[in-house]
Design an enzyme around this catalytic site. Sequence first.
Site, PDB file in Angstrom:
ATOM      1  N   TYR A   1       0.822  -1.216   0.000  1.00  0.00           N
ATOM      2  CA  TYR A   1       0.000   0.000   0.000  1.00  0.00           C
ATOM      3  C   TYR A   1       0.863   1.278   0.000  1.00  0.00           C
ATOM      4  CZ  TYR A   1      -3.256   3.442   2.065  1.00  0.00           C
ATOM      5  OH  TYR A   1      -4.003   4.547   2.354  1.00  0.00           O
TER       6      TYR A   1
ATOM      7  N   ASP B   1      10.049  -7.087  -3.848  1.00  0.00           N
ATOM      8  CA  ASP B   1       8.875  -7.513  -3.085  1.00  0.00           C
ATOM      9  C   ASP B   1       8.766  -9.032  -3.169  1.00  0.00           C
ATOM     10  OD1 ASP B   1       6.151  -5.588  -2.306  1.00  0.00           O
ATOM     11  OD2 ASP B   1       5.969  -7.775  -2.209  1.00  0.00           O
TER      12      ASP B   1
ATOM     13  N   PHE C   1      10.137  -0.583   2.921  1.00  0.00           N
ATOM     14  CA  PHE C   1       8.765  -0.804   3.420  1.00  0.00           C
ATOM     15  C   PHE C   1       8.488  -2.264   3.721  1.00  0.00           C
ATOM     16  CE2 PHE C   1       8.945   2.795   0.616  1.00  0.00           C
ATOM     17  CZ  PHE C   1       8.314   3.785   1.333  1.00  0.00           C
TER      18      PHE C   1
ATOM     19  N   THR D   1       6.876   3.814  12.600  1.00  0.00           N
ATOM     20  CA  THR D   1       5.471   3.916  13.006  1.00  0.00           C
ATOM     21  C   THR D   1       5.318   4.622  14.344  1.00  0.00           C
ATOM     22  OG1 THR D   1       3.610   2.574  13.795  1.00  0.00           O
ATOM     23  CG2 THR D   1       5.759   1.559  13.897  1.00  0.00           C
TER      24      THR D   1
ATOM     25  N   TYR E   1       4.645  -5.682  17.278  1.00  0.00           N
ATOM     26  CA  TYR E   1       4.857  -4.917  16.038  1.00  0.00           C
ATOM     27  C   TYR E   1       5.678  -3.668  16.330  1.00  0.00           C
ATOM     28  CZ  TYR E   1       3.826  -1.650  12.276  1.00  0.00           C
ATOM     29  OH  TYR E   1       3.944  -0.716  11.278  1.00  0.00           O
TER      30      TYR E   1
ATOM     31  N   ARG F   1     -11.059  -2.887  21.386  1.00  0.00           N
ATOM     32  CA  ARG F   1     -10.074  -3.830  20.862  1.00  0.00           C
ATOM     33  C   ARG F   1      -8.836  -3.751  21.755  1.00  0.00           C
ATOM     34  NH1 ARG F   1      -8.101  -2.881  14.691  1.00  0.00           N
ATOM     35  NH2 ARG F   1      -7.053  -1.112  15.647  1.00  0.00           N
TER      36      ARG F   1
ATOM     37  N   GLY G   1      -5.359  -3.278  23.253  1.00  0.00           N
ATOM     38  CA  GLY G   1      -4.165  -2.544  22.821  1.00  0.00           C
ATOM     39  C   GLY G   1      -4.435  -1.236  22.113  1.00  0.00           C
ATOM     40  N   ASP G   2      -5.688  -0.792  22.017  1.00  0.00           N
ATOM     41  CA  ASP G   2      -5.988   0.485  21.354  1.00  0.00           C
ATOM     42  C   ASP G   2      -5.932   1.636  22.355  1.00  0.00           C
ATOM     43  OD1 ASP G   2      -6.394  -0.014  18.675  1.00  0.00           O
ATOM     44  OD2 ASP G   2      -8.546  -0.374  18.874  1.00  0.00           O
TER      45      ASP G   2
HETATM   46  N1  UDP Z   1     -11.536   0.537  14.441  1.00  0.00           N
HETATM   47  C1  UDP Z   1     -12.876   0.204  14.646  1.00  0.00           C
HETATM   48  N2  UDP Z   1     -13.411  -0.820  13.908  1.00  0.00           N
HETATM   49  C2  UDP Z   1     -12.695  -1.513  12.981  1.00  0.00           C
HETATM   50  C3  UDP Z   1     -11.341  -1.169  12.764  1.00  0.00           C
HETATM   51  C4  UDP Z   1     -10.789  -0.133  13.524  1.00  0.00           C
HETATM   52  O1  UDP Z   1     -13.545   0.808  15.474  1.00  0.00           O
HETATM   53  O2  UDP Z   1     -13.235  -2.457  12.356  1.00  0.00           O
HETATM   54  C5  UDP Z   1     -10.939   1.648  15.202  1.00  0.00           C
HETATM   55  C6  UDP Z   1      -9.749   1.221  16.022  1.00  0.00           C
HETATM   56  O3  UDP Z   1     -10.165   0.860  17.316  1.00  0.00           O
HETATM   57  C7  UDP Z   1      -8.887   2.469  16.006  1.00  0.00           C
HETATM   58  C8  UDP Z   1      -9.244   3.162  14.706  1.00  0.00           C
HETATM   59  O4  UDP Z   1     -10.468   2.585  14.271  1.00  0.00           O
HETATM   60  O5  UDP Z   1      -9.267   3.323  17.049  1.00  0.00           O
HETATM   61  C9  UDP Z   1      -8.198   2.950  13.633  1.00  0.00           C
HETATM   62  O6  UDP Z   1      -7.918   1.567  13.541  1.00  0.00           O
HETATM   63  P1  UDP Z   1      -7.045   0.956  12.375  1.00  0.00           P
HETATM   64  O7  UDP Z   1      -7.065  -0.543  12.560  1.00  0.00           O
HETATM   65  O8  UDP Z   1      -7.530   1.481  11.063  1.00  0.00           O
HETATM   66  O9  UDP Z   1      -5.595   1.543  12.590  1.00  0.00           O
HETATM   67  P2  UDP Z   1      -4.622   1.506  13.897  1.00  0.00           P
HETATM   68  O10 UDP Z   1      -4.937   2.745  14.673  1.00  0.00           O
HETATM   69  O11 UDP Z   1      -4.880   0.255  14.638  1.00  0.00           O
HETATM   70  O12 UDP Z   1      -3.268   1.552  13.283  1.00  0.00           O
END
Ligand code: UDP
Length: 331
Positions: free
Chosen positions: A13, A33, A74, A118, A142, A284, A286-287
């Site tokens: 991407y 790649d 990448f 990142t 990661y 989720r 770890g968010d």
């Molecule tokens: N998210 C969500 N539903 C999904 C995918 C992601 O609510 O199906 C939320 C996720 O909790 C985060 C945000 O969207 O707060 C961005 O998530 P993504 O996986 O796109 O990127 P990340 O922040 O994990 O790199």
Amino acid sequence: MGPMMLVTGGAGYIGSHVALALREAGFRTLVLDDFSEGHRDALLGGAAVAGSLLDPAFLQAVFAEHEITAVLHFGGRCYVGESVTDPGRYYHHNVVGTKNLLDAMRAAGVRALVFSSTCATYGEPATMPIVETMPQVPVNPYGHTKLVCEFLLRDYARAYGLCAVALRYFNAAGADPAGRLGEDHRPETHLIPLVLAAAAGRPVALRVFGDDYPTPDGTCIRDYVHVTDLASAHVLALQSLLAGRTGFSAFNLGNAQGSSVREVIAAAVAATGRPVPHTIAPRRAGDPPVLVGSPDKIRRELGWLPQHSDLATIVSTAWRWHQAHPEGYAR
Ligand code: UDP
């Protein structure tokens, strides 16, 4: 003919958008790649070699056969969830792969590298926006592997004269505004492609992960950056290396501005004119509630000026690509 840039992971991407931007800036590109995740159609006819960063003999041959001036790296694995269940795979592909690449560069006398890092290397800082001098304390494998790669770059810079720029992305999103490239992960886990799939009426069962965060609307806030703006930052970083930048440096690629999950859904409803069916699900693992990055350093030092990173442009460019490629790239 411009100098040749090796773009590892250039069929993915972000790598494919950067390879395109490099060619538009007058460079030649050679994509490396393994096509485990990348798409041949994302090469847009550009030169490519198929092989793995885990194969030192292959890397050595690539540098022997091509006159490479600099490398944009990448190639690697990028799913937080998978890194938790299969960390060995992440250390292997990301850390061993990067070390193999650096050793092949060193043997070939190639010094300049732009590295795909990142915001996950910061973990969960207490204050926002995040600046580059904040402690890097990742909270998942990661992020650990990307931080180890940054250490590799620093140490190789100090000892062997590597000249490296690490770009710490916040949330890459959107698609080439001219519609030539887009986002196609399988399985897709990222918010914006899933939201647009839901708008398109596909059976994705979009879930909002948590509406009880300490944010204004209760959903997580992220700093979405248009992939074409990420690409222009790589061109600037490369030009700065070619102009003589030495040592190791790191820059955030964020907008100092966040959008909540609900705001993303609202932007998608506005851009598509369609409803986005979704349900509220538990958080989720770890968010962090909020991740927002300051772009001050890269603006000041490299003159980076994002041009597509407002949410409406991000969502509308992604939607255009999604509509033209509802099943993603051909396999
Ligand atoms: N998210 C969500 N539903 C999904 C995918 C992601 O609510 O199906 C939320 C996720 O909790 C985060 C945000 O969207 O707060 C961005 O998530 P993504 O996986 O796109 O990127 P990340 O922040 O994990 O790199």
